[in-house]
Design a protein around this motif. Structure first.
Motif, PDB file in Angstrom:
ATOM      1  N   MET A 143       1.010  -1.098   0.238  1.00 17.04           N
ATOM      2  CA  MET A 143      -0.072  -0.290   0.303  1.00 17.04           C
ATOM      3  C   MET A 143       0.903   1.437   0.044  1.00 17.04           C
ATOM      4  SD  MET A 143      -3.280  -0.671   2.528  1.00 17.04           S
ATOM      5  CE  MET A 143      -4.219   0.414   1.843  1.00 17.04           C
ATOM      6  N   ALA A 144       0.474   2.325  -0.078  1.00 18.76           N
ATOM      7  CA  ALA A 144       1.079   3.370  -0.717  1.00 18.76           C
ATOM      8  C   ALA A 144       0.940   3.707   1.189  1.00 18.76           C
ATOM      9  CB  ALA A 144      -0.006   5.157  -0.913  1.00 18.76           C
ATOM     10  N   PRO A 145       2.440   4.580   1.153  1.00 17.46           N
ATOM     11  CA  PRO A 145       2.636   4.822   2.974  1.00 17.46           C
ATOM     12  C   PRO A 145       1.377   5.716   3.216  1.00 17.46           C
ATOM     13  CG  PRO A 145       4.562   5.525   0.818  1.00 17.46           C
ATOM     14  CD  PRO A 145       3.717   5.097   0.565  1.00 17.46           C
ATOM     15  N   GLN A 146       1.179   5.454   4.575  1.00 16.22           N
ATOM     16  CA  GLN A 146      -0.425   6.462   4.992  1.00 16.22           C
ATOM     17  C   GLN A 146       0.048   6.087   6.572  1.00 16.22           C
ATOM     18  OE1 GLN A 146      -3.710   2.818   3.787  1.00 16.22           O
ATOM     19  NE2 GLN A 146      -3.594   4.385   2.560  1.00 16.22           N
ATOM     20  N   ASN A 147      -1.165   6.767   7.365  1.00 13.64           N
ATOM     21  CA  ASN A 147      -1.496   7.343   8.492  1.00 13.64           C
ATOM     22  C   ASN A 147      -2.583   7.989   8.916  1.00 13.64           C
ATOM     23  OD1 ASN A 147       0.007   6.898  11.062  1.00 13.64           O
ATOM     24  ND2 ASN A 147       1.635   7.431  10.684  1.00 13.64           N
ATOM     25  N   THR A 148      -3.226   7.217   9.930  1.00 12.01           N
ATOM     26  CA  THR A 148      -4.103   7.507   9.890  1.00 12.01           C
ATOM     27  C   THR A 148      -4.433   9.138  11.350  1.00 12.01           C
ATOM     28  OG1 THR A 148      -4.598   5.217  10.331  1.00 12.01           O
ATOM     29  CG2 THR A 148      -6.762   7.269  11.483  1.00 12.01           C
ATOM     30  N   ALA A 149      -5.166   9.942  10.800  1.00 19.59           N
ATOM     31  CA  ALA A 149      -5.730  11.171  12.193  1.00 19.59           C
ATOM     32  C   ALA A 149      -6.311  10.834  12.506  1.00 19.59           C
ATOM     33  CB  ALA A 149      -4.534  12.051  11.609  1.00 19.59           C
ATOM     34  N   LYS A 150      -6.805  11.414  14.535  1.00 21.33           N
ATOM     35  CA  LYS A 150      -8.003  11.066  14.201  1.00 21.33           C
ATOM     36  C   LYS A 150      -7.984  12.860  14.844  1.00 21.33           C
ATOM     37  CE  LYS A 150      -9.363   6.275  15.800  1.00 21.33           C
ATOM     38  NZ  LYS A 150      -7.977   5.823  15.448  1.00 21.33           N
ATOM     39  N   SER A 151      -7.054  13.298  14.974  1.00 21.29           N
ATOM     40  CA  SER A 151      -7.488  15.370  15.678  1.00 21.29           C
ATOM     41  C   SER A 151      -6.490  16.322  14.189  1.00 21.29           C
ATOM     42  CB  SER A 151      -6.776  15.245  17.015  1.00 21.29           C
ATOM     43  OG  SER A 151      -5.227  15.295  16.641  1.00 21.29           O
ATOM     44  N   PHE A 152      -6.718  17.094  14.729  1.00 22.20           N
ATOM     45  CA  PHE A 152      -5.711  17.960  13.825  1.00 22.20           C
ATOM     46  C   PHE A 152      -4.415  17.658  13.884  1.00 22.20           C
ATOM     47  CE2 PHE A 152      -4.101  22.087  13.011  1.00 22.20           C
ATOM     48  CZ  PHE A 152      -4.782  23.396  11.288  1.00 22.20           C
ATOM     49  N   LEU A 153      -3.979  18.035  15.000  1.00 21.49           N
ATOM     50  CA  LEU A 153      -2.372  18.148  15.735  1.00 21.49           C
ATOM     51  C   LEU A 153      -1.613  16.352  15.016  1.00 21.49           C
ATOM     52  CD1 LEU A 153      -0.484  19.576  16.880  1.00 21.49           C
ATOM     53  CD2 LEU A 153      -1.192  18.625  18.984  1.00 21.49           C
ATOM     54  N   GLU A 154      -2.581  15.707  14.862  1.00 16.58           N
ATOM     55  CA  GLU A 154      -2.040  14.123  14.485  1.00 16.58           C
ATOM     56  C   GLU A 154      -1.798  14.289  13.072  1.00 16.58           C
ATOM     57  OE1 GLU A 154      -3.391  10.351  17.622  1.00 16.58           O
ATOM     58  OE2 GLU A 154      -4.758  11.067  15.231  1.00 16.58           O
ATOM     59  N   GLY A 155      -2.921  15.087  12.149  1.00 15.32           N
ATOM     60  CA  GLY A 155      -2.875  15.170  10.796  1.00 15.32           C
ATOM     61  C   GLY A 155      -1.340  16.346  10.381  1.00 15.32           C
ATOM     62  N   LYS A 156      -1.169  17.263  10.907  1.00 11.14           N
ATOM     63  CA  LYS A 156      -0.114  18.338  11.033  1.00 11.14           C
ATOM     64  C   LYS A 156       1.264  17.269  11.275  1.00 11.14           C
ATOM     65  CE  LYS A 156      -0.376  22.250  10.562  1.00 11.14           C
ATOM     66  NZ  LYS A 156       0.145  23.234   9.507  1.00 11.14           N
ATOM     67  N   GLU A 157       1.455  16.446  11.918  1.00  8.70           N
ATOM     68  CA  GLU A 157       2.564  15.879  12.073  1.00  8.70           C
ATOM     69  C   GLU A 157       2.603  14.949  10.472  1.00  8.70           C
ATOM     70  OE1 GLU A 157       2.059  13.766  15.591  1.00  8.70           O
ATOM     71  OE2 GLU A 157       2.220  15.387  16.951  1.00  8.70           O
ATOM     72  N   ILE A 158       1.721  13.876  10.281  1.00  2.31           N
ATOM     73  CA  ILE A 158       2.167  13.298   9.602  1.00  2.31           C
ATOM     74  C   ILE A 158       2.429  13.806   8.211  1.00  2.31           C
ATOM     75  CG2 ILE A 158       0.369  11.251   7.282  1.00  2.31           C
ATOM     76  CD1 ILE A 158      -1.263  11.083  10.628  1.00  2.31           C
ATOM     77  N   ALA A 159       1.752  14.789   8.171  1.00  2.00           N
ATOM     78  CA  ALA A 159       2.153  15.911   6.889  1.00  2.00           C
ATOM     79  C   ALA A 159       3.331  15.994   6.555  1.00  2.00           C
ATOM     80  CB  ALA A 159       1.253  17.466   6.735  1.00  2.00           C
ATOM     81  N   GLN A 160       4.587  16.610   7.534  1.00  2.00           N
ATOM     82  CA  GLN A 160       5.629  17.008   7.947  1.00  2.00           C
ATOM     83  C   GLN A 160       6.225  15.364   7.925  1.00  2.00           C
ATOM     84  OE1 GLN A 160       5.778  18.845  11.869  1.00  2.00           O
ATOM     85  NE2 GLN A 160       5.884  20.345  11.812  1.00  2.00           N
ATOM     86  N   ASP A 161       5.779  14.234   8.505  1.00  2.00           N
ATOM     87  CA  ASP A 161       6.588  13.345   7.620  1.00  2.00           C
ATOM     88  C   ASP A 161       7.134  13.286   6.240  1.00  2.00           C
ATOM     89  OD1 ASP A 161       7.405  12.766  10.280  1.00  2.00           O
ATOM     90  OD2 ASP A 161       5.664  11.365  10.749  1.00  2.00           O
ATOM     91  N   PHE A 162       5.858  12.852   5.329  1.00  2.00           N
ATOM     92  CA  PHE A 162       5.401  12.178   4.475  1.00  2.00           C
ATOM     93  C   PHE A 162       5.929  13.647   3.361  1.00  2.00           C
ATOM     94  CE2 PHE A 162       1.504   9.183   5.446  1.00  2.00           C
ATOM     95  CZ  PHE A 162       3.258   8.741   6.004  1.00  2.00           C
ATOM     96  N   GLY A 163       5.678  15.002   3.105  1.00  2.00           N
ATOM     97  CA  GLY A 163       6.340  16.135   2.495  1.00  2.00           C
ATOM     98  C   GLY A 163       4.944  15.879   1.604  1.00  2.00           C
ATOM     99  N   PHE A 164       4.684  17.104   0.512  1.00  2.00           N
ATOM    100  CA  PHE A 164       3.558  17.069  -0.224  1.00  2.00           C
ATOM    101  C   PHE A 164       4.229  16.732  -1.752  1.00  2.00           C
ATOM    102  CE2 PHE A 164       2.952  19.637   3.270  1.00  2.00           C
ATOM    103  CZ  PHE A 164       1.664  19.919   3.327  1.00  2.00           C
ATOM    104  N   PRO A 165       3.268  16.790  -2.594  1.00  2.00           N
ATOM    105  CA  PRO A 165       1.346  16.415  -2.509  1.00  2.00           C
ATOM    106  C   PRO A 165       1.423  14.522  -1.593  1.00  2.00           C
ATOM    107  CG  PRO A 165       2.381  15.610  -4.631  1.00  2.00           C
ATOM    108  CD  PRO A 165       3.681  15.556  -4.291  1.00  2.00           C
ATOM    109  N   LEU A 166      -0.016  14.940  -0.882  1.00  2.00           N
ATOM    110  CA  LEU A 166      -0.652  14.409   0.446  1.00  2.00           C
ATOM    111  C   LEU A 166      -2.364  14.409  -0.267  1.00  2.00           C
ATOM    112  CD1 LEU A 166       0.577  15.706   3.247  1.00  2.00           C
ATOM    113  CD2 LEU A 166       1.415  13.710   2.677  1.00  2.00           C
TER     114      LEU A 166
END
Length: 353
Positions: A143-166
């Motif tokens: 599967m593509a690199p992915q992660n689950t976010a249940k909060s705004f803060l978790e989503g921001k941390e995942i974006a920093q790890d993966f980089g864009f586009p998302l």
């Protein structure tokens, strides 16, 4: 014939209107299922909130209810009719979500209604992005690199790890609603917030975007003997990055090497068997890298008849919804004839040039 003779009456849940012009996709499967079950002498009760469909015509089902697709409407029907089983796989995600809601409230158990064509675990694991990813890892499906976010803060941390586009995909939503591809970090906050709000469980899956990869679908059927057939391969004309519901699709797939198709086929069968032990239809979506390596990534699996099933049925002459309904009441693929060819069994896979 191993048909379950205890099932005399079945409730079919329709899809309701998603957006104008979209409900006809599941009108096909609902109408086919009703015809298929009534051929067996089964009383068919249908609920759908959308009157602009053939399936709500009086000639299609024995009892038709134009009611909101809510648990209260289901209870009302179960109080008026002795329903033995519910078939929720013919009404898209709306029907599956309603089936889960009624199960959580104990409605099916209270009225002695059996769920056929799918099981609750299969619905839940395919809609829970994190659980689905864990299962795919366990069975060796990429599967593509992915992660689950249940909060705004978790989503921001995942974006920093993966980089864009998302890619942001809310859990338990319909027709890709709330999903978005984010190129610009400045847009991320608003789109993440929107995704979390649109998900009924306030959860989004954030994927590293596979933009430009080719997208394919396979339509599968399985019986209670665990026989699985691939009815059709479908290729999206547009690449990953354009929602499959907005894309032109071609059947059969045109640009797949046979080696990659066989790998994809094996992966799809393994995925269907891993999500649950049920008899019925399934739709699996894959992304394939556009280079000579043709790497395959699983996108998702829907444990139901899909919007693509109508296309696949017309392209192949194999009545997917009709056969899926008969499998749900206990028949095996090698006992059902293909009503188009009149000569082969439903176990034979269609061949398209």
């Amino acid at each position: 014939m191993p048909r379950n003779e205890s099932i005399k009456s079945i409730l079919i849940i329709g899809s309701g209107p998603i957006v104008i012009g979209q409900a006809c996709e599941f009108d096909y499967s609902g109408s086919q299922a009703a015809r298929s079950l009534r051929e067996e002498g089964i009383e068919v009760t249908l609920i759908n909130s959308n009157p602009a469909t053939i399936m709500t015509d009086k000639v299609v089902a024995d009892n038709v209810y134009l009611e909101p697709l809510e648990p209260e409407s289901i209870v009302k029907i179960l109080q008026q009719h002795k329903i033995d089983a519910v078939l929720p796989t013919m009404g898209g995600q709306t029907a599956l979500n309603l089936c889960i809601k009624c199960d959580e409230m104990g409605i099916w158990e209270e009225h002695g209604v059996e769920i056929i064509g799918v099981d609750i675990n299969a619905i839940e694991i395919t809609e829970n992005r994190e659980a689905f990813r864990d299962l795919m890892t366990e069975i060796g499906v990429g599967m593509a690199p992915q992660n689950t976010a249940k909060s705004f803060l978790e989503g921001k941390e995942i974006a920093q790890d993966f980089g864009f586009p998302l890619c942001i995909r809310p859990s338990y939503t319909l027709g890709g609603s709330g999903a978005s591809i984010v190129y610009d970090p400045k847009e991320f906050d608003n789109l993440l917030e929107r995704g979390l709000q649109l998900s009924p469980i306030h959860e989004v899956m954030i994927d590293k975007a596979l933009l430009g990869w080719k997208e394919y679908e396979l339509e599968l059927l399985r019986d209670k003997n665990d026989n699985v057939v691939i009815i059709c391969s479908i290729e999206n004309f547009d690449p990953m990055g354009i929602h499959t519901g907005d894309s032109i699709t071609v059947a059969p797939a045109m640009t797949l090497s046979d080696t990659t198709f066989q790998k994809m086929r094996d992966m799809a069968i393994k995925m269907m068997r891993s999500i649950g032990n049920f008899a019925g239809g399934c739709n699996v979506q894959f992304a394939v890298s556009p280079d000579e390596k043709e790497d395959i990534i699983a996108i998702e699996i829907n444990p139901r008849v899909s919007r693509s099933s109508a296309l696949a049925s017309k392209a192949t002459g194999y009545p997917i919804a009709k056969i899926a309904s008969k499998l749900a009441i206990g028949y095996h693929l090698d006992e059902l004839s293909n009503q188009i060819t009149k000569k082969t069994w439903a176990l034979f896979e269609p061949t398209l040039d």
